[in-house]
Motif scaffolding. Structure first.
Motif, PDB file in Angstrom:
ATOM      1  N   THR A 340      -3.201  -1.608  15.686  1.00  0.00           N
ATOM      2  CA  THR A 340      -2.863  -2.348  14.152  1.00  0.00           C
ATOM      3  C   THR A 340      -4.891  -1.678  13.328  1.00  0.00           C
ATOM      4  OG1 THR A 340      -2.301  -4.045  15.130  1.00  0.00           O
ATOM      5  CG2 THR A 340      -3.001  -4.610  12.947  1.00  0.00           C
ATOM      6  N   SER A 341      -5.694  -1.591  14.195  1.00  0.00           N
ATOM      7  CA  SER A 341      -7.180  -1.420  13.929  1.00  0.00           C
ATOM      8  C   SER A 341      -6.980  -0.292  13.168  1.00  0.00           C
ATOM      9  CB  SER A 341      -7.808  -1.298  14.711  1.00  0.00           C
ATOM     10  OG  SER A 341      -8.095  -1.248  16.340  1.00  0.00           O
ATOM     11  N   ALA A 342      -6.271   0.894  13.402  1.00  0.00           N
ATOM     12  CA  ALA A 342      -6.023   2.467  13.330  1.00  0.00           C
ATOM     13  C   ALA A 342      -5.392   2.094  11.832  1.00  0.00           C
ATOM     14  CB  ALA A 342      -5.519   3.070  14.006  1.00  0.00           C
ATOM     15  N   ILE A 343      -4.677   1.449  11.259  1.00  0.00           N
ATOM     16  CA  ILE A 343      -3.541   0.972  10.256  1.00  0.00           C
ATOM     17  C   ILE A 343      -4.286   0.934   9.516  1.00  0.00           C
ATOM     18  CG2 ILE A 343      -2.219  -0.015   9.097  1.00  0.00           C
ATOM     19  CD1 ILE A 343       0.100   0.878  11.764  1.00  0.00           C
ATOM     20  N   ILE A 344      -5.489  -0.649   9.181  1.00  0.00           N
ATOM     21  CA  ILE A 344      -5.984  -1.185   8.886  1.00  0.00           C
ATOM     22  C   ILE A 344      -7.302  -0.006   8.037  1.00  0.00           C
ATOM     23  CG2 ILE A 344      -8.193  -2.639   8.408  1.00  0.00           C
ATOM     24  CD1 ILE A 344      -6.378  -4.627  10.504  1.00  0.00           C
ATOM     25  N   ALA A 345      -8.093   0.798   8.946  1.00  0.00           N
ATOM     26  CA  ALA A 345      -8.869   1.206   8.554  1.00  0.00           C
ATOM     27  C   ALA A 345      -8.433   2.715   7.416  1.00  0.00           C
ATOM     28  CB  ALA A 345      -9.581   2.483   9.534  1.00  0.00           C
ATOM     29  N   LEU A 346      -7.459   3.276   7.959  1.00  0.00           N
ATOM     30  CA  LEU A 346      -6.354   4.499   7.221  1.00  0.00           C
ATOM     31  C   LEU A 346      -6.184   4.223   6.053  1.00  0.00           C
ATOM     32  CD1 LEU A 346      -5.290   7.098   7.252  1.00  0.00           C
ATOM     33  CD2 LEU A 346      -3.349   6.014   7.797  1.00  0.00           C
ATOM     34  N   VAL A 347      -5.778   2.655   6.068  1.00  0.00           N
ATOM     35  CA  VAL A 347      -5.395   1.836   4.876  1.00  0.00           C
ATOM     36  C   VAL A 347      -6.147   1.963   3.609  1.00  0.00           C
ATOM     37  CG1 VAL A 347      -4.263  -0.039   3.701  1.00  0.00           C
ATOM     38  CG2 VAL A 347      -3.165   1.278   4.959  1.00  0.00           C
ATOM     39  N   THR A 348      -7.193   1.223   4.449  1.00  0.00           N
ATOM     40  CA  THR A 348      -8.634   1.084   3.652  1.00  0.00           C
ATOM     41  C   THR A 348      -9.386   2.224   2.732  1.00  0.00           C
ATOM     42  OG1 THR A 348      -9.236  -0.634   4.873  1.00  0.00           O
ATOM     43  CG2 THR A 348     -10.910   0.794   4.086  1.00  0.00           C
ATOM     44  N   LEU A 349      -8.565   3.724   3.682  1.00  0.00           N
ATOM     45  CA  LEU A 349      -8.960   4.610   3.481  1.00  0.00           C
ATOM     46  C   LEU A 349      -8.546   5.337   2.356  1.00  0.00           C
ATOM     47  CD1 LEU A 349     -10.317   8.200   5.659  1.00  0.00           C
ATOM     48  CD2 LEU A 349      -9.488   8.502   3.509  1.00  0.00           C
ATOM     49  N   LEU A 350      -7.192   4.927   2.365  1.00  0.00           N
ATOM     50  CA  LEU A 350      -6.236   5.240   1.358  1.00  0.00           C
ATOM     51  C   LEU A 350      -6.273   4.712  -0.198  1.00  0.00           C
ATOM     52  CD1 LEU A 350      -2.869   6.302   3.510  1.00  0.00           C
ATOM     53  CD2 LEU A 350      -4.477   8.062   2.617  1.00  0.00           C
ATOM     54  N   VAL A 351      -6.897   3.165   0.031  1.00  0.00           N
ATOM     55  CA  VAL A 351      -6.667   2.498  -1.140  1.00  0.00           C
ATOM     56  C   VAL A 351      -7.840   2.739  -1.692  1.00  0.00           C
ATOM     57  CG1 VAL A 351      -7.634   0.329  -1.500  1.00  0.00           C
ATOM     58  CG2 VAL A 351      -5.178   0.921  -0.486  1.00  0.00           C
ATOM     59  N   LEU A 352      -8.799   3.217  -1.220  1.00  0.00           N
ATOM     60  CA  LEU A 352     -10.570   3.650  -2.004  1.00  0.00           C
ATOM     61  C   LEU A 352     -10.417   5.850  -2.715  1.00  0.00           C
ATOM     62  CD1 LEU A 352     -12.805   2.527   0.445  1.00  0.00           C
ATOM     63  CD2 LEU A 352     -13.285   1.930  -1.833  1.00  0.00           C
ATOM     64  N   LEU A 353      -9.494   6.009  -1.564  1.00  0.00           N
ATOM     65  CA  LEU A 353      -9.062   7.555  -2.935  1.00  0.00           C
ATOM     66  C   LEU A 353      -8.706   6.808  -3.456  1.00  0.00           C
ATOM     67  CD1 LEU A 353     -10.236   9.690  -2.457  1.00  0.00           C
ATOM     68  CD2 LEU A 353      -8.006  10.658  -0.155  1.00  0.00           C
ATOM     69  N   LYS A 354      -7.535   6.172  -4.013  1.00  0.00           N
ATOM     70  CA  LYS A 354      -6.266   6.414  -4.440  1.00  0.00           C
ATOM     71  C   LYS A 354      -6.545   5.557  -5.720  1.00  0.00           C
ATOM     72  CE  LYS A 354      -2.114   7.220  -6.637  1.00  0.00           C
ATOM     73  NZ  LYS A 354      -1.718   8.506  -6.536  1.00  0.00           N
ATOM     74  N   PHE A 355      -7.417   4.185  -5.707  1.00  0.00           N
ATOM     75  CA  PHE A 355      -7.396   3.227  -6.889  1.00  0.00           C
ATOM     76  C   PHE A 355      -8.778   2.622  -6.051  1.00  0.00           C
ATOM     77  CE2 PHE A 355      -4.128   2.285  -4.392  1.00  0.00           C
ATOM     78  CZ  PHE A 355      -2.819   2.716  -5.497  1.00  0.00           C
ATOM     79  N   LYS A 356     -10.416   3.915  -7.454  1.00  0.00           N
ATOM     80  CA  LYS A 356     -11.159   4.146  -7.165  1.00  0.00           C
ATOM     81  C   LYS A 356     -11.990   2.934  -8.496  1.00  0.00           C
ATOM     82  CE  LYS A 356     -10.751   9.374  -8.027  1.00  0.00           C
ATOM     83  NZ  LYS A 356     -10.768   9.563  -6.664  1.00  0.00           N
ATOM     84  N   LYS A 357     -10.897   2.271  -8.611  1.00  0.00           N
ATOM     85  CA  LYS A 357     -12.078   0.845  -9.111  1.00  0.00           C
ATOM     86  C   LYS A 357     -11.543   0.009  -8.475  1.00  0.00           C
ATOM     87  CE  LYS A 357     -11.106   2.223 -14.269  1.00  0.00           C
ATOM     88  NZ  LYS A 357     -10.112   0.853 -15.314  1.00  0.00           N
ATOM     89  N   VAL A 358     -10.958  -0.191  -7.104  1.00  0.00           N
ATOM     90  CA  VAL A 358     -11.428  -1.445  -6.296  1.00  0.00           C
ATOM     91  C   VAL A 358     -12.638  -1.282  -5.400  1.00  0.00           C
ATOM     92  CG1 VAL A 358      -9.488  -2.193  -3.791  1.00  0.00           C
ATOM     93  CG2 VAL A 358      -8.283  -1.368  -6.144  1.00  0.00           C
ATOM     94  N   GLN A 359     -13.079  -2.312  -5.244  1.00  0.00           N
ATOM     95  CA  GLN A 359     -14.350  -2.598  -5.141  1.00  0.00           C
ATOM     96  C   GLN A 359     -14.669  -3.233  -2.977  1.00  0.00           C
ATOM     97  OE1 GLN A 359     -16.679  -4.926  -7.314  1.00  0.00           O
ATOM     98  NE2 GLN A 359     -17.037  -3.501  -8.640  1.00  0.00           N
ATOM     99  N   GLU A 360     -15.771  -2.685  -2.589  1.00  0.00           N
ATOM    100  CA  GLU A 360     -15.671  -3.297  -0.793  1.00  0.00           C
ATOM    101  C   GLU A 360     -15.196  -4.403  -1.474  1.00  0.00           C
ATOM    102  OE1 GLU A 360     -17.319  -1.149  -3.199  1.00  0.00           O
ATOM    103  OE2 GLU A 360     -17.022   1.190  -1.644  1.00  0.00           O
TER     104      GLU A 360
END
Length: 376
Positions: A340-360
């Motif tokens: 689960t934690s691995a998926i959260i980290a991976l999804v976070t990485l992909l979202v920030l990579l794909k959607f540049k306007k999403v803020q932390e």
């Protein structure tokens, strides 16, 4: 030249920016240009660019240094001091409040669940920041990439940031990039630099905190995230003030608060030694940044573009990027404890990579909610 604004107006602007300015150092310096150069025309383009160059060359958090320089432009030391305080104070008060709540509620299951999700997301955030910094700062320079890889490997193996290796990276780049005459001089300087000690002589915890965080502010270049591996090596590995989970929580707090990311030092100081620890940690971290801005400011127009200075900073920056990458691996090894934690980290990485306007901060809030749902 008379300033087209009052010092009170500039201080109030930075107080507001420190209160609502999300997005990290790149976003913050962008807001300053938009508001002070383009809209209000308080600062000239030339003064802004010189301030940004000095902030990139000197150690310390980028956004905080630029704010101090912009305060210095028309109002000199009093302007630099008031603007710097106005910019940092709001986020410092926020991390104090969060630190108090964290200590009071840290043992509750819901708090642990919240930071389970946040901790995994932070790994993804730091990983993408490391990627972006590498792409922007290293380019196609084989020497800088080599330095980054060596420092990343050393950080991963030793699980701490090696200060002499980072300074040596600057010297190596300096030697490689500059003239024979400069190289000869550097050969006499570099052994002295590499013998800088990082030991603490004081026995009191607050004195230890002050000395450690002063070094953090004096030897860390670029993005606020560059301080993460240095802090991890000290507060977790060397002094054992915090455990791995508490350290990740501290980084997460920096992500969800506005202002400079490096304000995480206030949260760490609070966990270690309460209110005095928070004040000393913040003051010690920002003092070098302040001094490295106001002292060279009068001379920067003349000497700031010197090739030897730029080469040294390029090498140190490459090493800092490598240290961040190594820290991602070290922290990830501990935080990514299940699928689960691995998926959260991976999804976070992909979202920030794909959607540049999403803020932390948005991602942090979503990750916190996920943690609550999954762990309760």
């Amino acid at each position: 030249m008379k300033a087209p604004y009052k010092l009170k107006e500039l201080a109030l602007y930075f107080l507001k920016l420190g209160t609502i300015g999300f997005g990290g150092p790149v976003a913050l310096v962008g807001y300053m240009h938009r508001d002070l150069v383009e809209k209000r025309k308080w600062i000239t383009e030339e003064d802004y660019k010189e301030g940004l160059a000095l902030a990139q060359l000197a150690p310390g958090p980028l956004a905080a240094q630029l704010s101090i320089y912009l305060g210095y432009v028309h109002y000199r030391i009093i302007g630099a001091t008031l603007v710097g305080l106005a910019f940092v104070l709001p986020s410092f008060l926020m991390v104090l409040a969060i630190g108090y709540a964290y200590v009071k509620a840290g043992g509750l299951p819901w708090m642990q669940a919240v930071f389970y999700g946040i901790g995994a997301a932070v790994i993804g955030i730091i990983a993408i920041s490391s990627y972006k910094l590498s792409k922007k700062s290293l380019g196609r320079n084989w020497l800088l990439w080599g330095i980054a890889v060596v420092v990343a490997t050393a950080t991963f193996i030793t699980e701490k940031e090696i200060l002499w290796l980072i300074l040596a990276s600057g010297v190596v780049t300096w030697l490689y990039s500059t003239s024979a005459r400069t190289k000869t001089r550097a050969l006499f300087i570099s052994p002295i630099i590499l013998q800088i000690t990082t030991s603490v002589t004081g026995n009191e915890k607050v004195l230890q905190i002050g000395w450690f965080f002063f070094k953090a502010g004096a030897f860390v270049f670029g993005s606020g995230l560059a301080i993460v591996p240095f802090l991890y090596g000290g507060v977790v590995k060397e002094y054992h003030w915090l455990n791995d989970q508490q350290f990740l929580d501290a980084v997460a707090v920096a992500m969800i608060t506005p202002g400079p990311v490096v304000i995480t030092v206030g949260f760490i100081g609070y966990l270690v030694a309460g209110f005095p620890g928070a004040c000393v940690a913040a003051l010690a971290t920002f003092l070098p940044c302040y001094l490295f801005t106001i002292i060279p400011a009068p001379y920067f127009k003349k000497y700031g573009k010197h090739a030897a200075i730029k080469a040294f900073v390029d090498g140190v920056t490459a090493a800092a990027i490598g240290a961040i990458a190594g820290a991602v691996l070290v922290l990830g090894k501990r935080q990514i404890s299940d699928l689960t934690s691995a998926i959260i980290a991976l999804v976070t990485l992909l979202v920030l990579l794909k959607f540049k306007k999403v803020q932390e901060p948005v991602i942090i809030v979503v990750a916190a909610l996920l943690g609550l749902l999954l762990k309760n």
